[in-house]
Design a protein around this motif. Structure first.
Motif, short mmCIF file in Angstrom:
data_model
loop_
_atom_site.label_atom_id
_atom_site.label_comp_id
_atom_site.label_asym_id
_atom_site.label_seq_id
_atom_site.Cartn_x
_atom_site.Cartn_y
_atom_site.Cartn_z
N GLY A 847 0.94 -1.21 0.10
CA GLY A 847 0.01 0.06 0.10
C GLY A 847 0.89 1.20 0.06
O GLY A 847 0.67 2.36 -0.90
N LEU A 848 1.96 1.30 0.91
CA LEU A 848 2.80 2.30 0.93
C LEU A 848 3.45 2.53 -0.51
O LEU A 848 3.72 3.82 -0.85
CB LEU A 848 3.78 2.32 1.88
CG LEU A 848 3.18 2.43 3.38
CD1 LEU A 848 4.26 2.22 4.47
CD2 LEU A 848 2.64 3.75 3.67
N ALA A 849 3.86 1.53 -1.00
CA ALA A 849 4.50 1.61 -2.65
C ALA A 849 3.64 2.38 -3.56
O ALA A 849 4.01 3.01 -4.16
CB ALA A 849 4.93 0.33 -2.90
N ALA A 850 2.42 1.86 -3.26
CA ALA A 850 1.50 2.30 -4.40
C ALA A 850 1.00 3.89 -4.17
O ALA A 850 0.87 4.48 -5.01
CB ALA A 850 0.09 1.58 -4.20
N GLY A 851 0.97 4.08 -2.75
CA GLY A 851 0.62 5.65 -2.43
C GLY A 851 1.70 6.58 -2.74
O GLY A 851 1.53 7.63 -3.34
N ILE A 852 2.94 6.01 -2.60
CA ILE A 852 4.25 6.87 -2.93
C ILE A 852 4.22 6.95 -4.55
O ILE A 852 4.24 8.31 -5.05
CB ILE A 852 5.44 6.42 -2.42
CG1 ILE A 852 5.61 6.31 -1.03
CG2 ILE A 852 6.57 7.01 -3.20
CD1 ILE A 852 6.73 5.59 -0.53
N ALA A 853 3.92 5.97 -5.14
CA ALA A 853 3.90 6.23 -6.82
C ALA A 853 2.84 6.97 -7.28
O ALA A 853 3.02 8.08 -7.89
CB ALA A 853 3.84 4.83 -7.27
N PHE A 854 1.55 7.03 -6.66
CA PHE A 854 0.74 7.71 -7.08
C PHE A 854 0.60 9.44 -6.65
O PHE A 854 0.52 10.19 -7.22
CB PHE A 854 -0.92 7.60 -6.54
CG PHE A 854 -1.40 6.20 -7.26
CD1 PHE A 854 -1.85 6.22 -8.48
CD2 PHE A 854 -1.53 4.81 -6.71
CE1 PHE A 854 -2.24 5.37 -9.28
CE2 PHE A 854 -1.81 3.99 -7.54
CZ PHE A 854 -2.51 4.10 -8.83
N SER A 855 1.15 9.38 -5.52
CA SER A 855 1.60 10.72 -4.99
C SER A 855 2.49 11.48 -5.85
O SER A 855 2.48 12.78 -6.03
CB SER A 855 2.01 10.79 -3.53
OG SER A 855 1.18 10.12 -2.59
N LEU A 856 3.54 10.86 -6.30
CA LEU A 856 4.47 11.50 -7.23
C LEU A 856 3.86 11.77 -8.34
O LEU A 856 4.36 12.97 -8.91
CB LEU A 856 5.68 10.49 -7.26
CG LEU A 856 6.74 9.96 -6.27
CD1 LEU A 856 7.70 9.23 -6.68
CD2 LEU A 856 7.29 11.31 -5.77
N ALA A 857 2.82 11.28 -9.05
CA ALA A 857 2.13 11.99 -10.17
C ALA A 857 1.42 12.89 -9.88
O ALA A 857 0.88 13.89 -10.52
CB ALA A 857 1.59 10.78 -10.84
N LEU A 858 0.34 12.86 -8.54
CA LEU A 858 -0.60 13.58 -8.49
C LEU A 858 -0.33 14.88 -7.77
O LEU A 858 -0.95 15.95 -7.85
CB LEU A 858 -1.74 13.11 -7.61
CG LEU A 858 -2.30 11.58 -8.31
CD1 LEU A 858 -3.36 10.86 -7.14
CD2 LEU A 858 -2.99 12.22 -9.57
N THR A 859 0.83 14.70 -7.02
CA THR A 859 1.20 16.09 -6.34
C THR A 859 1.66 17.38 -7.15
O THR A 859 1.52 18.39 -6.87
CB THR A 859 2.11 16.02 -5.18
OG1 THR A 859 3.32 15.35 -5.77
CG2 THR A 859 1.48 15.25 -4.13
#
Length: 911
Positions: A847-859
């Motif tokens: 979950g953390l890995a997926a969250g970091i990946a999506f955050s890098l794109a969305l932020t």
């Protein structure tokens, strides 16, 4: 009579004779069974054997009863009522699961309802008038060079680099009014602030100048008296129409208000009517409290220009806005072309041929009037809607996870019902009914939370001056929104658990024990949902961290002056009662009175307050240098002699203003470091002169000092080039009074009010605040985002923890038998603890890995909202991950500890 009609009438009759129909069917059923039993008795069977044989031959009587009820009644009424009763009993039997599900949905739906009620005002609300979509706002567009004189209003840039504005001169509107072929009504208006003296008490109210007949053109009727008419434009007796809210607050909704006289900027006006509270003027974002004829401008708001105080006959004053209502049957393009021709003809004498080539009229949507809200709050509204949507999605995922766990626990029940003849559609319908009941209860609780929290965001924006414009109202659209998301929540996230409940194999499910090892598919799906929750929670926490870091960085920006122990208030002597000379005398006498108040160190006046009070720009050209085709415009402020010492702004070179810098002395100025670096990089500016706008200085202005840079309009923007003019040499209409105090500024406020009242009882103090509060207003948006995103992040964290705890508690409960056998065979408790925590850690890592990946794109989408921190700031990511990881591990540890405490002997004995 046709077959479908006969069936419908039969079902309609069954609604009122259902009990009798059931009894008749039961009697017929028993008769058939009795006849079959007697036949088998005659064949030599015993009564018990004959009854069993008759039952086998006749078939499933339970299924026949069900089919009879379905055929004899409306499914949407009787069956739904039965399903609802059963669903209610199921929720009562599982109070913990029901409470968690309803609470999760209430939080998600409530947050969305509250934010939608505000976003509706910002994005979707229209003017409360008849047929608002028929209205068009008149605007003009041009190239990069402005072809009209200075505008009393806003000028903005077009995407191609040109300019556009909604401000017109009154003669131009009169010319347009003479060509009504394209429109049925033209409504001219201007929003202003007026000093109203009501029953001896002065206060500043928001007002709107309206052309006569505006209310008739808009279709708004008064609730008392009458509205403005064209006759009021030429009447000798000034009149005013009040908004219902002002009428209730100041006059107790007394009908005796008609004919009463109040003073506006010192001019007596007669109240002639009251309009409904919903009508607050034609400028979205600036609610008007009273309405006066536009033709009263020279009397109540005289503005000296070109030797006249009237703007009504001055083609050089572009200041008034206008809406038109398109005439039915006239295409908009035709109306635009006709009015554009009239505009260009009316300005031909005041605009050069070169400028006229690119000068055109444009019709824009007018259903929201002059819209100030969407430009300021549209982007934040979309971001908040997206964040609240993520929270609701987390709540829905939580609901789906809980429903999957419950469906797995009811596997044997469902298989038994299938074996007894229940159809799969009926079971799915029953499960969906239970889910919809949960979502309905969550929607009701969410609507309640949203109603009581609807003004949370407006209260956060209270210091921005826009709180009244953002007051959230509940109407049918908010109720519809809540109803739709509640139903969609139940349907979309209940269909999968309902479908899985009907997929178990009968033999396996009936033979298995209640605590047998759960199926891999059910556990995998539940864990996948938890991983998704963790990823979404990580995104929200990272976003919250970035906004908190932005707010922290802005709060620590050096201001360039001392903000402590500084009291501010605004004075606006009305032009209808004060000339320039009288205003100068008023300010001089007031400064003397304020300076002798105990606890006051010094007093200063300025045209605008530093930070948070807007902009004031003038042209700037250094004397002796070649003239530029487009003169530079820099920021300016008009300040008194003690301004720099009162605010603690250092004079780096030269001197500050003194009492000798009067209107009779040569004009002088102090510039800041930014202006000195831009215009005098290799030269000493002290003693040099520059020219600026003629209305500010009639001749060259000499530079006498260089002041340290300070933040000007806000904290984000770098310090702009700025020059300061002496207050006595360029008298402005309004003044910001700044009082440096020994102790807390609030301690001298009462005496400051008394000092102003002693000079003019009808002159109110407005915008009273401390300098720290003034600076804080510039951070309202950042503070609101930091609070809301932090709140959403914590809600997401809570929901993720509930999800982790729920899936692990379910898994442990289903694997009780397996764990008992492991421990009976010698497995230590620590290995059982690690077995459960390993599952938690696995979900957390993915979950953390997926969250970091999506955050890098969305932020990257919010990069423009950040300050002093990158969207990929490593420390923000680490703190968010540590917080989420720690809380998630604690949530998983509780079920793991319970698993390690299982008594193997008791478990095996139960098995």
């Amino acid at each position: 009579m046709t077959g479908p009609l006969r069936i419908f009438l039969a079902k309609l009759q069954a609604l009122f004779t259902q009990s009798k129909g059931n009894r008749d069917f039961e009697d017929e059923l028993q008769t058939h069974l009795q006849l079959l039993t007697e036949r088998f008795l005659r064949q030599g069977m015993s009564r018990e054997e004959a009854a069993e044989a008759a039952q086998r031959q006749f078939g499933n009587t339970t299924l026949l009863r069900q089919r009879q009820r379905d055929l004899g009644a409306f499914l949407s009424l009787t069956t739904l009522a039965r399903d609802l009763r059963f669903a209610g009993r199921q929720l009562v039997r599982n109070p913990l699961l029901s409470s968690i599900a309803i609470l999760s949905l209430a939080v998600g739906i409530g947050a969305n309802t509250a934010i939608f009620s505000v976003a509706k005002r910002v994005l979707f609300d229209t003017l409360p008038v008849d047929h608002p979509h028929e209205l068009r706002m008149l605007t003009w567009v041009c190239g990069r060079h402005r072809p009209v004189p200075p505008v009393w209003g806003d000028i903005s840039s077009t995407p191609d680099g040109g300019l556009t504005s909604t401000a017109f001169s009154y003669p131009v509107l009169q010319a347009l009014r003479q060509h009504p072929n394209a429109f049925s009504n033209l409504i001219a208006f201007k929003d202003v602030s007026l000093t109203a003296t009501i029953e001896g008490t002065p206060e500043v109210l928001t007002a709107e100048l309206l052309s006569g007949g505006a209310f008739d053109g808009l279709g708004d009727e008064p609730i008392l008296g009458r509205t403005l008419t064209p006759a009021d434009d030429a009447a000798s007796n000034p009149v005013v129409v009040l908004n219902q809210a002002l009428w209730a607050a100041r006059f107790g909704s007394s009908p005796m208000i008609l004919g009463k006289t109040i003073a506006l900027n010192g001019i007596p006006v007669t109240v002639i009517g009251v309009v409904p509270a919903r009508f607050t003027g034609l400028q979205m974002g600036e609610p008007a409290q009273l309405f006066v004829p536009l033709t009263l401008q020279p009397l109540i708001i005289p503005r000296a220009q070109n030797g006249s105080i009237s703007l009504l006959n001055n083609p050089q004053s572009w200041w008034v806005q206008a809406l038109i209502r398109l005439r039915p049957g006239i295409p908009e393009q035709q109306a635009n072309a006709e009015l554009d021709t009239v505009l260009r003809q009316s300005v031909r004498e005041t605009v050069t041929a070169e400028d006229l080539a690119g000068f055109h009229l444009s019709l824009q949507p007018g259903d929201r009037g002059l819209d100030q809200l969407s430009g300021a709050f549209a982007r934040p509204s979309y971001i908040l809607l997206a964040l609240s949507g993520l929270v609701l999605f987390l709540a829905c995922v939580n609901l789906a996870n809980l429903l999957l766990a419950r469906a797995a626990g009811r596997e044997r029940e469902m298989v038994t019902r299938l074996a007894l003849g229940a159809g799969r559609p009926a079971i799915i319908r029953q499960m969906l009914t239970e889910t919809l009941l949960l979502s309905a209860l969550g929607g009701i609780a969410g609507l309640t939370l949203g109603y009581f929290g609807r003004n949370l965001i407006p209260s956060m924006l209270a210091t921005s001056g826009s709180v009244s414009a953002l007051d959230a109202g509940f109407d049918w659209r908010v109720l519809t929104f809540t109803l739709v998301i509640s139903l969609l929540t139940g349907l979309l996230f209940g269909i999968l658990p309902a479908w899985r409940a009907t997929q178990a194999e009968a033999g396996t499910a009936i033979k298995s024990s209640a605590n047998s090892t759960p199926s891999r598919g059910g556990v995998w799906l539940g864990k996948s949902l938890v991983v998704f929750q963790i990823a979404l929670s990580a995104i929200l926490l990272i976003g919250a961290g970035l906004f908190v870091r932005t707010l922290t960085n802005l709060n620590h920006i050096p201001l360039g002056f001392r903000a402590d122990h500084l009291l501010l208030f605004r004075l606006s002597p009305p032009r209808s009662r004060y000339t320039d000379a009288q205003t100068a005398v008023l300010y001089s006498r007031l400064e003397e009175k304020l300076a002798v108040i105990p606890g006051v160190r010094s007093v200063a006046f300025s045209n605008i307050a530093i930070i948070g009070d807007g902009h004031s720009g003038d042209s700037f050209h250094v004397t002796g240098r070649p003239a530029d085709s487009q003169p530079f415009r820099v920021q300016t402020n008009r300040v008194s002699a003690d301004f720099f010492s009162t605010l603690g702004i250092a004079i780096l070179r030269g001197r500050a203003f003194t009492a000798h810098d009067t209107a009779a002395a040569p004009p002088v100025a102090v510039i800041n470091q930014a202006l000195a670096k831009q215009f005098f990089p290799q030269q000493d500016p002290i003693g040099l002169t520059f020219e600026t706008d003629p209305e500010d200085a009639s001749g060259p202005v000499q530079i006498i000092g260089i002041a340290a840079d300070t933040r000007y309009a806000d904290l984000r923007s770098p310090t702009p080039p700025t020059f300061y003019l002496a207050y006595q040499q360029s008298q402005p209409d309004r003044a910001i009074v700044q009082i440096r105090t020994v102790a807390e500024p609030a301690g001298v406020l009462a005496e400051a009010r008394a000092a102003v009242a002693s000079l003019d009882h009808d002159l109110p103090l407005t915008d009273v605040r401390t300098m720290r509060e003034q600076v804080a207003t510039t951070l309202t948006s950042e503070r609101t985002f930091a609070r809301l995103t932090s709140g959403f992040g914590l809600l997401a964290l809570l929901l993720a923890c509930i999800g982790i705890y729920g899936i692990m508690a379910y898994t442990v409960a289903r694997r009780t038998g397996e764990i008992g056998i492991r421990m009976a065979l010698g497995a230590p408790r620590s290995s059982v603890l690690w077995m459960v925590m390993r599952d938690v850690a696995g979900m957390l890592v993915v979950g953390l890995a997926a969250g970091i990946a999506f955050s890098l794109a969305l932020t990257r989408l919010i990069a423009a909202q950040l300050y002093g921190v990158q969207a990929t700031d490593i420390w923000t990511y680490l703190v968010a991950m540590a917080l989420l990881g720690g809380v998630a591990l604690v949530s998983g540890f509780l079920p793991a500890r319970r698993a390690s405490a299982i008594d193997p002997l008791a478990t095996l004995r139960y098995e």
